[in-house]
Design a protein around this motif. Structure first.
Motif, mmCIF file in Angstrom:
data_model
loop_
_atom_site.group_PDB
_atom_site.id
_atom_site.type_symbol
_atom_site.label_atom_id
_atom_site.label_comp_id
_atom_site.label_asym_id
_atom_site.label_seq_id
_atom_site.Cartn_x
_atom_site.Cartn_y
_atom_site.Cartn_z
ATOM 1 N N ALA A 163 70.112 -2.942 26.038
ATOM 2 C CA ALA A 163 68.820 -3.187 25.381
ATOM 3 C C ALA A 163 68.522 -2.047 24.428
ATOM 4 O O ALA A 163 69.152 -0.984 24.478
ATOM 5 C CB ALA A 163 67.709 -3.320 26.420
ATOM 6 N N ALA A 164 67.564 -2.260 23.565
ATOM 7 C CA ALA A 164 67.122 -1.208 22.644
ATOM 8 C C ALA A 164 66.015 -0.390 23.306
ATOM 9 O O ALA A 164 65.153 -0.945 23.976
ATOM 10 C CB ALA A 164 66.622 -1.825 21.346
ATOM 11 N N GLY A 165 66.054 0.912 23.100
ATOM 12 C CA GLY A 165 64.998 1.749 23.654
ATOM 13 C C GLY A 165 65.326 3.219 23.532
ATOM 14 O O GLY A 165 66.497 3.605 23.533
ATOM 15 N N PRO A 166 64.307 4.087 23.417
ATOM 16 C CA PRO A 166 64.524 5.538 23.321
ATOM 17 C C PRO A 166 64.823 6.127 24.703
ATOM 18 O O PRO A 166 64.797 5.416 25.711
ATOM 19 C CB PRO A 166 63.193 6.040 22.780
ATOM 20 N N ARG A 167 65.047 7.415 24.732
ATOM 21 C CA ARG A 167 65.264 8.091 26.010
ATOM 22 C C ARG A 167 64.001 8.007 26.854
ATOM 23 O O ARG A 167 62.887 8.156 26.357
ATOM 24 C CB ARG A 167 65.618 9.559 25.785
ATOM 25 N N GLY A 168 64.194 7.746 28.128
ATOM 26 C CA GLY A 168 63.065 7.601 29.033
ATOM 27 C C GLY A 168 63.085 6.236 29.688
ATOM 28 O O GLY A 168 64.111 5.546 29.708
ATOM 29 N N THR A 169 61.951 5.825 30.211
ATOM 30 C CA THR A 169 61.873 4.565 30.952
ATOM 31 C C THR A 169 60.635 3.786 30.535
ATOM 32 O O THR A 169 59.559 4.360 30.333
ATOM 33 C CB THR A 169 61.833 4.823 32.472
ATOM 34 N N TRP A 209 69.514 0.363 28.837
ATOM 35 C CA TRP A 209 69.872 -0.800 29.651
ATOM 36 C C TRP A 209 68.611 -1.350 30.294
ATOM 37 O O TRP A 209 67.663 -0.599 30.575
ATOM 38 C CB TRP A 209 70.898 -0.422 30.723
ATOM 39 N N ALA A 210 68.602 -2.664 30.524
ATOM 40 C CA ALA A 210 67.413 -3.338 31.068
ATOM 41 C C ALA A 210 67.786 -4.126 32.312
ATOM 42 O O ALA A 210 68.924 -4.586 32.467
ATOM 43 C CB ALA A 210 66.806 -4.260 30.014
ATOM 44 N N VAL A 266 63.435 -0.941 31.451
ATOM 45 C CA VAL A 266 64.293 -0.545 30.334
ATOM 46 C C VAL A 266 64.397 0.969 30.385
ATOM 47 O O VAL A 266 63.373 1.661 30.337
ATOM 48 C CB VAL A 266 63.721 -0.983 28.976
ATOM 49 N N SER A 267 65.644 1.498 30.486
ATOM 50 C CA SER A 267 65.785 2.937 30.672
ATOM 51 C C SER A 267 67.018 3.460 29.950
ATOM 52 O O SER A 267 68.008 2.736 29.745
ATOM 53 C CB SER A 267 65.877 3.262 32.167
#
Length: 593
Positions: A134-140, A119-120, A109-110
């Protein structure tokens, strides 16, 4: 017949080189996070990493189109061109993620700073799906589940969950040392076990010392010597432990080349050579050393796991490490590890046994000593006082010397000295051994050790192997002040000995030297090998335990120690003195809380 292997099989073979155990996965993923410019890296494990390895970073992230490429072999963002001579990142081969994905269930997820959402991508046993929002903050965020589910035979070679988790933790600690400006956190089975925050925005040495306190403990920081040296564009920085702060194994030796943790043979040999006349054979120095040099001067692509490197000029590197460490240790050679005083105080804690745990008495049962109390301590000193040889009151200025003024000799072995704020106990043999050794080394470097002719040459009986070793090195021994020649079968004739030794047991000296010639590390140069033999010579010429010393002799020995390099430890790395501060003694007697 030769046939081309299927892609999935080729990936699993590659995984065998890169992914040996969960710790290998942690190493590759954390290195990727560092290369991505992360400032904070979080690692979580379940079932020792066999169930889950999770690495989360706040680095630059990846675009949706990059996710499928990230799990393809030989695809990388870490090489600007096709040259492999200027590697500036920790990883570069583009094999880690596809190798890991081929033997596990991988989920990426990044999100980059420019993206509105993350996106995942999921890969099961080497078979990738399609990228999806996908849900997620900046980074990986990288999740590796069910490691080796595609190759269950590999699982049989893994150790217990606890052992695998400890190996992974060691990887995180080493990488945290490599980057003291970054924050790290480790969680095992849902429980936070380790965290390291950055040491601030000051100089590298300050940030590193802060991180060393977290990774290696405050005791190392209290006994560390700073290293800062440069030669022909190669920089060496870091900290090493005092010789008296040594260990039984090399696990506390952390070596880095251009911030890459390595287990390099040349660097380890150079570290050992720097301590060659300061530690006994079964002790290892403690160190965190950073070597920085232009990328084209080092090849980092000589080992599948990049654990070893190859230097273009190994002699230059070795000389820099050995020289820098020897100079720094010489400047701090009068210091003895703080742990020696702490250990001494520990033996006097209230309620503890005066006999080490597990020590059996004549009955075969463990003996228990009387509990320590202030009253018991006073009684012990009263009993001990008559056995001490009292010294007359010295001049007031004497106690202002670093090692103070001699007050007594205890058991004809230890010198009791007093400074303005401490009591110092000196091992007279160990201290004089270092003094004699440093004088012998100075004479050797000046040309040759001064010799004295024996009025009657002495015949020393040796076994044939010992005789061969001694006579084969006769020329080198002559430089050390020892002139020998063959004398029939199984014997040598000793004609001259080092002048500084005075009257010694020549036969014992020759037998010890014969043993040294067997044990000498072949990696040592000629001069270092000669100095190793000198250590045995010095031992035989030193003040022995059991010899009664006058007050003037004791004070002279203290002043010589203050003027002698490395006087804080004997030739075997043991402390020559122990210092107890006044406030520590007052606490023992209940005078201070």
């Amino acid at each position: 017949m030769i046939r081309r292997l299927p892609e999935a099989v080729a990936n699993r073979i590659a995984a065998g080189e890169v992914v040996e155990r969960p710790a290998s996965v942690v190493k590759e993923l954390v290195e990727n996070a560092i290369d991505a410019g992360a400032s904070r890296i979080e690692v979580a494990l379940e079932a020792g990493g066999k169930g889950l390895v999770l690495v989360i970073d706040d680095g630059c992230g990846m675009a949706p189109d990059d996710l499928p490429l990230a799990v393809e072999r030989h695809a990388t963002s870490k090489l600007a061109d096709d040259q492999l001579v200027r590697i500036t990142t920790l990883g570069f081969r583009g094999e880690a993620l596809p190798s890991i994905a081929s033997v596990s269930r991988l989920r990426l997820v990044s999100r980059t700073a420019a993206m509105a959402e993350a996106w995942a991508l999921e890969v099961a046993g080497g078979e990738p799906g399609r990228p999806a929002p996908a849900a997620g903050p900046r980074g990986t965020r990288v999740e590796v589940r069910d490691l080796f589910f595609k190759v269950p035979a590999r699982l049989k070679f893994l150790r217990s969950d606890r052992s695998e988790a400890e190996a992974a933790e060691e990887v995180v600690r080493r990488l945290a040392l490599a980057r003291p400006e970054l924050a790290f956190a480790l969680q095992v089975d849902g429980r936070p076990v380790w965290r390291a925050e950055p040491g601030g925005g000051g100089p590298f040495a300050d940030a590193l010392l802060h991180r060393l306190g977290t990774v290696m403990g405050r005791e190392f920081v209290a006994n560390a010597v700073e290293i800062d040296a440069e030669r022909e564009g190669i920089l060496l920085r870091g900290f090493v432990g005092l010789p008296t702060f040594s260990r039984k194994d090399a696990r506390q030796q952390h070596l880095f080349v251009n911030r890459r943790p390595v287990q390099d043979r040349l660097l380890k040999q150079a570290l050992r050579a720097a301590y060659s006349d300061l530690l006994f054979h079964d002790r290892q120095p403690v160190a965190a050393l950073f070597l920085e040099l232009p990328p084209e001067l080092v090849d980092v692509n000589v080992h599948p796991a990049k654990a070893e490197v190859r230097f273009r000029d190994p002699g230059l590197v070795r000389g820099l490490v050995v020289g820098a460490l020897k100079r720094a240790l010489a400047e701090h050679g009068h210091r003895s590890a703080t742990s020696t005083g702490t250990a001494t105080l520990g033996t006097f804690r209230p309620g503890t046994s005066a006999v080490p745990a597990g020590r059996a008495g004549r009955s075969g049962l463990a003996e228990t000593g009387p509990a320590f109390t202030p009253a018991a301590a006073q009684a012990a000193l009263v009993v001990a006082a008559p056995s001490a040889r009292a010294a007359p009151e010295p001049e007031p200025a004497a106690s202002r010397f670093p090692l103070g003024a001699a007050r007594a000799q205890l058991h004809r072995t230890y010198i009791l000295a007093e400074t303005e704020d401490a009591v110092i106990l000196v091992d007279q043999h160990a201290a004089h051994e270092r003094i004699v050794y440093e004088r012998l080394k100075a004479e050797l470097r000046a040309g040759a050790v001064r010799r004295q002719i024996l009025l009657i040459p002495e015949v020393v009986e040796l076994d044939p192997a010992e005789q061969r070793r001694i006579t084969a090195r006769a020329g080198e021994l002559a430089r050390l002040g020892l002139v020998v020649e063959p004398f029939g079968a199984g014997a040598v004739l000793v004609r001259e000995v080092p002048a500084i030794l005075g009257e010694i047991a020549v036969d014992r000296l020759l037998k010890d030297i014969a043993g040294d010639l067997v044990e000498l590390d072949q990696a040592l140069g000629l001069e270092e090998a000669l100095e190793a033999v000198l250590a045995s010579v010095a031992c035989h010429g030193s003040v022995r335990a059991g010899r009664r010393l006058h007050v003037e002799e004791m004070n002279a020995l203290l002043r010589q120690m203050e003027a002698t390099p490395y006087s804080g430890q004997c030739n075997h790395g043991r402390p020559t003195y122990i210092e107890l501060k006044r406030e520590d003694i007052e606490r023992l007697f209940g005078r201070r809380g």
